[in-house]
Motif scaffolding. Structure first.
Motif, PDB file in Angstrom:
ATOM      1  N   ASP A 212       0.859  -1.184   0.000  1.00  0.00           N
ATOM      2  CA  ASP A 212       0.000   0.000   0.000  1.00  0.00           C
ATOM      3  C   ASP A 212       0.898   1.239   0.000  1.00  0.00           C
ATOM      4  N   VAL A 213       0.295   2.409  -0.129  1.00  0.00           N
ATOM      5  CA  VAL A 213       1.114   3.609  -0.308  1.00  0.00           C
ATOM      6  C   VAL A 213       1.984   3.906   0.915  1.00  0.00           C
TER       7      VAL A 213
ATOM      8  N   GLY B 197      -4.360   2.660  -2.062  1.00  0.00           N
ATOM      9  CA  GLY B 197      -3.452   2.806  -3.192  1.00  0.00           C
ATOM     10  C   GLY B 197      -3.330   1.550  -4.025  1.00  0.00           C
TER      11      GLY B 197
ATOM     12  N   VAL C 266       0.059   0.828  -5.744  1.00  0.00           N
ATOM     13  CA  VAL C 266       1.403   1.307  -6.067  1.00  0.00           C
ATOM     14  C   VAL C 266       1.991   0.569  -7.264  1.00  0.00           C
TER      15      VAL C 266
ATOM     16  N   THR D 241      -5.962   7.320  -7.725  1.00  0.00           N
ATOM     17  CA  THR D 241      -4.755   7.818  -7.080  1.00  0.00           C
ATOM     18  C   THR D 241      -4.068   8.816  -8.007  1.00  0.00           C
TER      19      THR D 241
ATOM     20  N   LEU E 199      -0.739   8.942  -8.117  1.00  0.00           N
ATOM     21  CA  LEU E 199       0.639   8.487  -8.265  1.00  0.00           C
ATOM     22  C   LEU E 199       1.100   8.429  -9.721  1.00  0.00           C
TER      23      LEU E 199
END
Length: 366
Positions: free
Chosen positions: A86-87, A118, A120, A352, A354
């Motif tokens: 997870d983040v 998240g 990732v 997200t 990211l």
């Protein structure tokens, strides 16, 4: 494993982190096969193994420890089962790497995402902000063929002359529970020589007439009957311990006393205080696919009762079916919902930022 072995042969401080003790054991066996189960420069004692768990590494209980600046004392870190990051955990890992170190994230993008927020690994793949190496080599045999097809949205009938894959049709949840108990207690051990404690039941949820609670109650009655004197548990019960949300370790109840519930998990002793038992320990004959991620068993029984259709997706089916190494039984009560879920139901979206942030770090071509 080959990468870690090669790095260590060059004198680099290389480690691999898994998300479970079972994964650590399996990876250590691969390193032993590669001839590099030994210590890297600076290692000492039992902590010298190249295989660690993410939790143990972050806590300082496993691996190389930290240098004077608080960074991991390593040159290369490989994280296995990276979709489970997870983040928050990913951020702590990255922040803990020393300047000049290399990070390799390895994982199957087809499995369920992390329990925490998240996505990732998926975001890194989508952003294409770092080098990517794809392996297209499936697991061998009928199970490998079945799981590989599910990964691309196809639910195929596979030739399984050794009964590696067996479909058990059922009409309702009551029959699903009955057939599941029969498979775990009798059919799979008798046909394949796999003891019941190495057969894992996987079902979509905890509740319902064929959820983990109902299945665990039925399996306990057959495999380890008892009054459940300590919070519903008895010595010999198969359990899973969740010290923090999203991290699950299979184990077995040893005893209970004033200290709490004593468990054996991955070969180590764990004591769960009495006030934590209700939230941190569940019976473990039957798990959800999310709990089973990061673990594999010689045999798995995947239970799909008629009311499970709404919970099914391609990642769920892919994850559940790929937990089996030698034999997979599917207790099937969802009719056409299963192939439809594999073909048409993607993972639930997670929003997200990211990928956007990562793409901003990539210099334009040329």
């Amino acid at each position: 494993a080959a990468l870690v072995a090669a790095a260590r042969s060059l004198g680099l401080r290389a480690y691999a982190a898994t998300h479970s003790a079972d994964g650590r054991r399996r990876f250590a066996a691969l390193l032993d096969a590669a001839g590099t189960g030994g210590a890297a420069p600076g290692d000492a004692g039992a902590g010298g193994s190249a295989a660690v768990t993410v939790g143990g590494l972050l806590a300082g209980a496993e691996g190389p420890g930290r240098d004077t600046e608080g960074a991991f004392a390593l040159d290369l870190l490989v994280v296995l089962d990276a979709p489970q990051l997870d983040v928050e955990t990913a951020a702590v890992l990255v922040e803990s790497l020393p300047d000049g170190a290399r990070l390799v994230l390895s994982g199957d993008p087809g499995v369920l995402w992390s329990a925490g927020p998240g996505r990732v690994f998926a975001d890194l793949l989508a952003a294409r902000a770092c080098p990517q190496v794809a392996s297209r080599t499936p697991d061998p045999g009928p199970l490998g063929e079945l799981v590989s097809a599910i990964g691309i949205g196809e639910l195929n009938q596979v030739e399984a002359p050794g009964k590696e894959v067996v479909i058990v049709p059922v009409r309702d949840a009551g029959e699903a529970v009955h057939r599941t108990v029969q498979l775990v207690v009798d059919s799979v051990p008798r046909a394949f020589g796999i003891p019941a404690e190495q057969v894992q039941v996987i079902t979509p949820g905890h509740g319902g007439a064929a959820g983990t609670r109902a299945l665990n109650a039925a399996l306990k009655e057959r495999l380890n009957p008892g009054p459940g004197r300590f919070g519903g548990f008895d010595p010999g019960d198969r359990v899973v311990h969740s010290p923090v949300p999203g991290r699950v370790t299979p184990g077995r109840v040893v005893k209970a006393d004033a200290e709490g519930l004593h468990l054996e998990c991955a070969g180590g002793a764990v004591v769960v205080p009495k006030e934590r038992v209700e939230t941190a320990v569940r019976h473990g004959w039957a798990l959800t696919a999310h709990q089973a991620v990061g673990h594999r068993w010689p045999a798995a029984v995947v239970v799909l009762p008629g009311d499970a259709g709404a919970a099914l997706s391609r990642p769920w089916v892919y994850t559940a079916f790929s937990r089996a190494e030698r034999h997979l039984s599917v207790v099937h009560g969802v009719e056409q919902t299963l192939p439809r879920a594999v073909a048409e139901v993607p993972p639930k979206p997670r929003t997200t930022r990211l990928p956007t942030l990562l793409k901003a770090q990539v210099p334009p071509a040329g």
